[in-house]
Design a protein around this motif. Structure first.
Motif, short mmCIF file in Angstrom:
data_model
loop_
_atom_site.label_atom_id
_atom_site.label_comp_id
_atom_site.label_asym_id
_atom_site.label_seq_id
_atom_site.Cartn_x
_atom_site.Cartn_y
_atom_site.Cartn_z
N VAL A 180 2.51 0.01 3.32
CA VAL A 180 1.48 -0.44 4.25
C VAL A 180 2.14 -0.79 5.58
CG1 VAL A 180 -0.36 -2.10 4.69
CG2 VAL A 180 0.08 -1.31 2.35
N GLU A 236 1.33 -2.02 9.43
CA GLU A 236 0.30 -2.63 10.29
C GLU A 236 0.95 -3.73 11.12
OE1 GLU A 236 -2.48 -3.78 12.37
OE2 GLU A 236 -3.32 -2.40 10.87
N ARG A 250 -2.33 -6.67 7.78
CA ARG A 250 -1.32 -6.10 6.88
C ARG A 250 -1.36 -6.76 5.50
NH1 ARG A 250 2.62 -6.84 9.97
NH2 ARG A 250 3.57 -8.71 9.10
N THR A 252 5.46 -3.42 2.53
CA THR A 252 4.85 -3.61 3.85
C THR A 252 5.90 -3.49 4.95
OG1 THR A 252 5.16 -6.02 3.79
CG2 THR A 252 3.07 -5.14 2.92
N PRO A 309 6.02 -4.10 9.51
CA PRO A 309 5.24 -4.52 10.69
C PRO A 309 5.18 -3.48 11.80
CG PRO A 309 7.40 -5.53 10.75
CD PRO A 309 7.35 -4.76 9.47
N THR A 366 -1.05 3.63 7.15
CA THR A 366 -0.62 3.14 8.46
C THR A 366 -1.79 2.98 9.43
OG1 THR A 366 0.78 3.62 10.39
CG2 THR A 366 -0.11 5.51 9.21
N ASP A 367 -1.67 1.96 10.26
CA ASP A 367 -2.61 1.78 11.37
C ASP A 367 -2.34 2.89 12.41
OD1 ASP A 367 -4.56 0.75 12.96
OD2 ASP A 367 -3.33 -0.85 13.79
#
Length: 708
Positions: A590, A592, A598, A614, A616, A636-637
């Motif tokens: 993940v 974000e 997130r 995760t 960042p 992903t964003d």
């Protein structure tokens, strides 16, 4: 008889002398009053023109402060002190002929950003333009006029006065001030133009008598009017404006007119010596002396000339008023277009940020639902996250997106009667006991093809507006009836009718404008009816207002009918609560930049049975991929600082061709706009998404939209 004729002629001779003398004296005295009244009227008109000019200058300065405040909002002082802020202030000041400098001052009184490089670092802590704002917010403050220091390379010192406003933090603490320095010469030139060639005294001054601008200029000792000055006595008696006459210390009698400039702590004043008017009167006396010796024809001719002159003056004044009204209308139209442009520019960005919050809300609530279903009570953080996100995002996001025409509506066949019936109890609780809620529903209406949630919001919005229009109570009627759209398509008309005060035609004409409201300041945003208009128009329908003062208001939403019947709600609920398969053997990375989003995304994906990692940002994600070869899906964003989502996906799939990608985006749905275009093995998921939509996105490689 002869004696009587002589006496009669004597009387006629006397009368011929006395009557013109009496008429001349009476006319002269009357004319003196008229001349003084005309002069006073001219002084009042000139003061009104000065007031209009000062209002526009100070309004422009306040708008400039708003733009500066918006620019530095949420920026640290180190960011504010950067050269870019100075460039912005210079650009902002450039079209403002009246401004000499724009400053942003920190809480210690130090100028941290300026439209002029030489002002940065100046200490204003001892200046009233800074210190008056420390204790509380007093709004706009205007400082006394002072000679401004000459700039580098310059030799002249310019007289200025400063306008300042407090900046506050979210919790109300003092956070410095915004200052705009205005040159007095700009005002003086304007005053000289409108008053020429009459000998005059034009001033812009504060309520305490401090003179900011004086035309013609005076000695520094005359920079403040004494409390006993006739003008100051008049201002203290009637602060909003008026006219008077009086004798100032050491001077002749004068006529004064003054007006307060809006809500700003300044007045404009204009005066002339009474002798100016009396000079005109003396000229008239000579004319009247001639009139007393000429025939009635001359008197009639002069009266006709006076009438023609008055009519010409009246026509000139009417033309001036008409031109003034046209200018105001053009300015209002420009201001409205600028406001609409600003809202259009802001809507998409605000919607993106708020949709991130809605993603947190949706994920938290669905994890909460599933954990409670299996008996897990450790759900406090999910409740808190959902409530906080809801409070911050939901209402404003829906309104802004509906107005911007970018909201991704999810229309489906909806039974309008069933929706209204289901809202009656909510409306009765919301509107209170003084409002009676009634329904008048047609039998078996066709379903309408709209977003059900948005239709509920629109009806609730209109009901609350109706309650506000019935302060003493009344009746709210919700009705449905068959209708047709302009192109002949069948439709259903949903009417919200009240027995309130109604609206005049000029209010009805502007009711759907964004930010237009008749409610008191702080009681309404002006987005309610514009949101309703945006939703109905976006849904392919029309909306109209039927209202008259004292006869209540009816707002009619004409919504397109759907050829299909309503969906089976039981089946939909079963699909939403169906158990999801376990996926313990797969890992999802993940990515974000928002920590809250997130964390919520990772929790939701973990709830689906995946293992999660995760990161960042894009760089951390690539490093994590290199360390963990078991990552099967990259979640992903799209918009991130540095390496954005599409660039990250391209690099990750170059390193790992078998890696599958899910893009999560909060932008509105619009295939024609820029955004990630999914390739095979990639999925685009719209925020806020449901847990089922997330599961489907993680399992499939095609494009998936958030379900209804």
């Amino acid at each position: 008889m002869s004696l009587s004729t002589v006496r009669l002629h004597q009387l006629l001779v006397a009368a011929a002398f006395l009557v013109p003398c009496v008429v001349l004296v009476g006319a002269a005295w009357w004319n003196r009053g008229e001349v003084l009244r005309e002069q006073e009227s001219a002084v009042v008109r000139t003061a009104a023109v000065m007031h209009e000019h000062a209002s526009k200058v100070l309004d422009t300065a306040e708008l400039a402060m708003d733009r500066v405040d918006d620019y530095v909002f949420d920026r640290t002082w180190s960011q504010i002190a950067a050269a870019a802020t100075g460039g912005f202030l210079s650009t902002l000041k450039a079209p403002l002929a009246q401004a000499t400098a724009v400053w942003v001052v920190d809480p210690r009184g130090v100028v941290r950003a300026s439209s002029r490089d030489g002002d940065v670092g100046s200490d204003l802590s001892g200046r009233d333009v800074f210190s008056v704002h420390r204790v509380r917010d007093i709004g706009i403050y205007v400082s006394p006029a002072a000679q401004e220091a000459a700039q580098e390379g310059g030799t002249e010192r310019q007289a200025t006065f400063m306008v300042s406003r407090r900046r506050s933090t979210d919790d109300g603490r003092f956070d410095g001030v915004i200052v705009i320095a205005l040159g007095t010469e700009y005002f003086a030139r304007f005053y000289a133009e409108i008053a020429a060639p009459t000998a005059h005294l034009a001033m812009l001054l504060r309520a305490d008598g401090a003179v900011l601008v004086r035309e013609p200029p005076a000695r520094p000792a005359d920079a403040r009017l004494p409390a006993g000055d006739p003008l100051m006595r008049g201002i203290h008696a009637r602060p909003q404006g008026g006219a008077t006459s009086g004798v100032p210390a050491g001077g002749p009698e004068r006529l004064y007119a003054w007006r307060r400039v809006g809500d700003y702590p300044v007045q404009v004043a204009f005066s002339v010596e009474t002798s100016v008017a009396l000079d005109r009167w003396y000229d008239n006396l000579r004319v009247y002396g001639l009139v007393a010796t000429v025939s009635a024809l001359t008197l009639v001719l002069m009266a006709w000339l006076a009438l023609a002159r008055a009519r010409a003056e009246q026509e000139a004044l009417a033309n001036l008023k008409r031109e003034h009204a046209q200018r105001l209308a053009a300015e209002n139209q420009l201001r409205q277009s600028q406001k609409m442009e600003a809202v259009g520019q802001l809507t998409g960005g605000i919607a993106h940020d708020f949709n991130n919050l809605l993603a947190v809300i949706t994920g938290s609530l669905e994890v909460l639902q599933r954990r409670l279903a299996r008996g897990d009570t450790d759900v406090g953080r999910f409740i808190n996250g959902a409530l906080d996100g809801t409070d911050r995002a939901a209402k404003l996001t829906h309104r802004l997106l509906a107005f911007a025409r970018q909201q991704p509506l999810e229309p489906r066949p909806t039974d309008a009667n069933r929706l209204i019936t289901g809202m009656v109890d909510l409306l009765r609780r919301t509107l209170g006991e003084t409002v009676t809620v009634e329904t008048r529903l047609m039998a078996a209406p066709p379903p309408v093809f709209v977003d059900q949630n948005q239709l509920e919001n629109a009806v609730l919005n209109l009901a609350v507006n109706a309650r506000d229009a019935m302060p003493g109570g009344g009746r709210l009627t919700l009705a449905t009836e068959a209708a047709t759209l302009g192109d002949g398509r069948p439709a259903v008309a949903v009417t919200v009718r009240d027995t309130g005060t109604g609206m005049p035609p000029e209010v009805v004409a502007r009711a759907f404008e964004p930010f237009f409201t008749t409610k008191p300041q702080g009681r309404g945003t002006g987005l309610g009816l514009s949101q309703v208009y945006g939703f109905v128009t976006q849904s392919g329908g029309t909306v109209r207002i039927d209202s008259r003062p004292g006869e209540g208001t009816a707002i009619v939403l004409v919504l397109p009918a759907s050829p299909d019947g309503p969906p089976d709600d039981a089946d939909a609920r079963a699909r939403r609560t169906a158990p999801l398969p376990e996926r313990q053997d797969r890992t999802v990375l993940v990515v974000e930049d928002d920590a809250m989003v997130r964390s919520a995304s990772a929790e939701t994906i973990g709830e689906l049975g995946y293992r999660t990692l995760t990161a960042p940002d894009g760089a951390a994600a690539l490093a994590c991929l290199d360390r963990n070869r078991d990552v099967a899906v990259l979640f992903t964003d799209v918009v991130m600082p540095g390496l954005d989502g599409p660039a990250l996906a391209a690099e990750a799939r170059r390193r790992r061709p078998d890696l599958r990608v899910v893009f999560a985006t909060g932008h509105p749905r619009d295939d024609a706009q820029e955004g990630p275009q999914p390739a095979p093995g990639e999925t685009v998921l719209r925020k806020p998404f449901t847990i089922e939509a997330l599961a489907e996105a993680l399992e499939t490689g095609g494009r998936v939209e958030a379900p209804a």
